[in-house]
Design a protein around this motif. Sequence first.
Motif, PDB file in Angstrom:
ATOM      1  N   ILE A  66       5.507  -1.728  12.271  1.00 20.71           N
ATOM      2  CA  ILE A  66       4.891  -1.848  10.952  1.00 20.71           C
ATOM      3  C   ILE A  66       4.702  -0.432  10.423  1.00 20.71           C
ATOM      4  O   ILE A  66       4.011   0.393  11.033  1.00 20.71           O
ATOM      5  CB  ILE A  66       3.535  -2.569  10.982  1.00 20.71           C
ATOM      6  N   ALA A  67       5.352  -0.150   9.297  1.00 24.90           N
ATOM      7  CA  ALA A  67       5.258   1.176   8.708  1.00 24.90           C
ATOM      8  C   ALA A  67       3.865   1.381   8.121  1.00 24.90           C
ATOM      9  O   ALA A  67       3.191   0.423   7.734  1.00 24.90           O
ATOM     10  CB  ALA A  67       6.321   1.337   7.623  1.00 24.90           C
ATOM     11  N   SER A  68       3.454   2.627   8.067  1.00 26.57           N
ATOM     12  CA  SER A  68       2.221   2.976   7.388  1.00 26.57           C
ATOM     13  C   SER A  68       2.287   2.473   5.947  1.00 26.57           C
ATOM     14  O   SER A  68       3.295   2.680   5.266  1.00 26.57           O
ATOM     15  CB  SER A  68       2.087   4.500   7.423  1.00 26.57           C
ATOM     16  N   GLY A  69       1.253   1.781   5.493  1.00 27.10           N
ATOM     17  CA  GLY A  69       1.247   1.268   4.122  1.00 27.10           C
ATOM     18  C   GLY A  69       1.956  -0.063   3.965  1.00 27.10           C
ATOM     19  O   GLY A  69       2.146  -0.536   2.850  1.00 27.10           O
ATOM     20  N   ASP A  88       0.819  -1.208   0.000  1.00 27.50           N
ATOM     21  CA  ASP A  88       0.000   0.000   0.000  1.00 27.50           C
ATOM     22  C   ASP A  88       0.857   1.264   0.000  1.00 27.50           C
ATOM     23  O   ASP A  88       0.446   2.305   0.533  1.00 27.50           O
ATOM     24  CB  ASP A  88      -0.962   0.012   1.198  1.00 27.50           C
ATOM     25  N   GLY A  89       2.043   1.176  -0.559  1.00 27.93           N
ATOM     26  CA  GLY A  89       2.842   2.379  -0.764  1.00 27.93           C
ATOM     27  C   GLY A  89       3.767   2.759   0.374  1.00 27.93           C
ATOM     28  O   GLY A  89       4.368   3.832   0.341  1.00 27.93           O
ATOM     29  N   GLY A  90       3.900   1.892   1.380  1.00 25.90           N
ATOM     30  CA  GLY A  90       4.835   2.199   2.465  1.00 25.90           C
ATOM     31  C   GLY A  90       6.260   1.851   2.054  1.00 25.90           C
ATOM     32  O   GLY A  90       6.494   1.343   0.965  1.00 25.90           O
ATOM     33  N   SER A  91       7.225   2.142   2.937  1.00 27.51           N
ATOM     34  CA  SER A  91       8.588   1.720   2.641  1.00 27.51           C
ATOM     35  C   SER A  91       9.093   0.813   3.770  1.00 27.51           C
ATOM     36  O   SER A  91       8.835   1.061   4.944  1.00 27.51           O
ATOM     37  CB  SER A  91       9.503   2.925   2.449  1.00 27.51           C
ATOM     38  N   PHE A  92       9.784  -0.243   3.355  1.00 24.53           N
ATOM     39  CA  PHE A  92      10.291  -1.238   4.311  1.00 24.53           C
ATOM     40  C   PHE A  92      11.192  -0.563   5.342  1.00 24.53           C
ATOM     41  O   PHE A  92      12.254  -0.046   4.997  1.00 24.53           O
ATOM     42  CB  PHE A  92      11.104  -2.309   3.571  1.00 24.53           C
TER      43      PHE A  92
END
Length: 467
Positions: A410-413, A397-401
Amino acid sequence: MKSPLFTFLGACFLLAVAPFSAQAQCAEGESEVVVEILTDNYPGEITWTLTGLGGELLSGGPYNSTGTVYADTVCIASEEEFPCLQFVINDSYGDGICCGYGQGAYTLYLDGVAVATGGDYGQQDLVQFDCAPGSTCNDAIGIDAADYGTVMQAEDNFWYSLTPNANGMYEFSSCGAECNTTLYIYDYCNMGNFDDTNEGSIYYDDNQGGCGEAATMTVLLEGGQTYWVRWASLDGSCGGFDWSFNYIGPPTGCTDSGACNYNPSAELDDGSCIYAGDPNCTGPDLIVLADVVSSSLYSTTMNVSETDCYIEEGCLNGFGQRELIRFTTHIKNIGELDYYIGTTAQTNQTGQFEWGECHNHWHYKGYAKYDLFTMDGALIPIGFKNGFCVMDLECSDGGSFTYGCSNMGIASGCGDIYSSGLSCQWIDVTDVEDGQYRLVVRVNWDYDPDALGRYETNTENNWAVVC
Ligand SMILES: [Ca+2]
Ligand SMILES: [Ca+2]
Ligand SMILES: [Ca+2]
């Protein structure tokens, strides 16, 4: 066997005067393997075996004397250039032989050269040595900054070791490989704990990275820490393949601790800080994907020994033949902000983490919980609190690892997936009668804020139920 005292003095003598003269014991063309054990204060807990060439070569322990060196030698005649021997050492108490009760250690010598040493393990340590280069983590191929760019991998399933110079984002990519690859990154080496799932890994990608079936990840690595990187093509579609790795730069993000999207791992501010009053200054929002639980559900059995660490970790309610319901849990963060947990070093004072003997990792407590209910709502007492690493396993969903097992969140996205093949990704229904039940999977069920005090924006979506 020689007396312990004699061995100890003999070893000192050999080291001081003629380190390689011990080889004289073996015939021409044979290799000499020495297993040396220095006992701690509980020598009776130690047992070990050395296997290879189709059988057991040596074994030892339990021992009687503390602080004593025991050495056993075997001569190996092998046609193979790399016979690949396996040393397994156990500790019946589960606390290894160092360093709580004495400074015990094991050291393995191959033709007079120390090839492995250890002692600070839990229940078991496993070392493979004299194996083909790259075939195990113990015989990993060293890579460093001089290898940035394309690495040509001659065969499937290869191990590399890497100790980055600096904290930073590192990209690993097999995007051009045009076959089905898998990438694993570990922060310790114990072949006994690893398999083809992401068991024991701190970062893992199969097909989620954005290159179809070719794995790719850009991950945060710590300078000075050794990592083991494994590239594999588990379905054999690749044979050898090329992959690349590069240093991207220092970790970026919002570095202002007063901002609502403050990222403690960031070292370089990327201008993304937002503050109270900004419409995006909300919070993380974790959800459980119900269709993933229901479509992955299956029952299976497992034979478990009395001393298995799964029992101690609370994953099983007993030993012998266990009936399990396995399933995959997929948790996503659909909120605007990261759910930040951080490193064990930062937050262990709060008791949020517990050591997991099965995986040799710290686990985050109170994160995901699996319960079974009867159809009329009564709780069956088999509930289990999942204690995995919490990490970014997909960022669809467009987040970055951003987060891995040593720096959790857990990053957004992004989302975290515990696939049904992982250990403890089950409920133990051995003592439950046949019938229809509800399985409830919950994440952050006590609605704790993250380690930066950020609350989820919605807690109504933190569970999934399947029948
Ligand atoms: Ca011990
Ligand atoms: Ca893949
Ligand atoms: Ca939520």
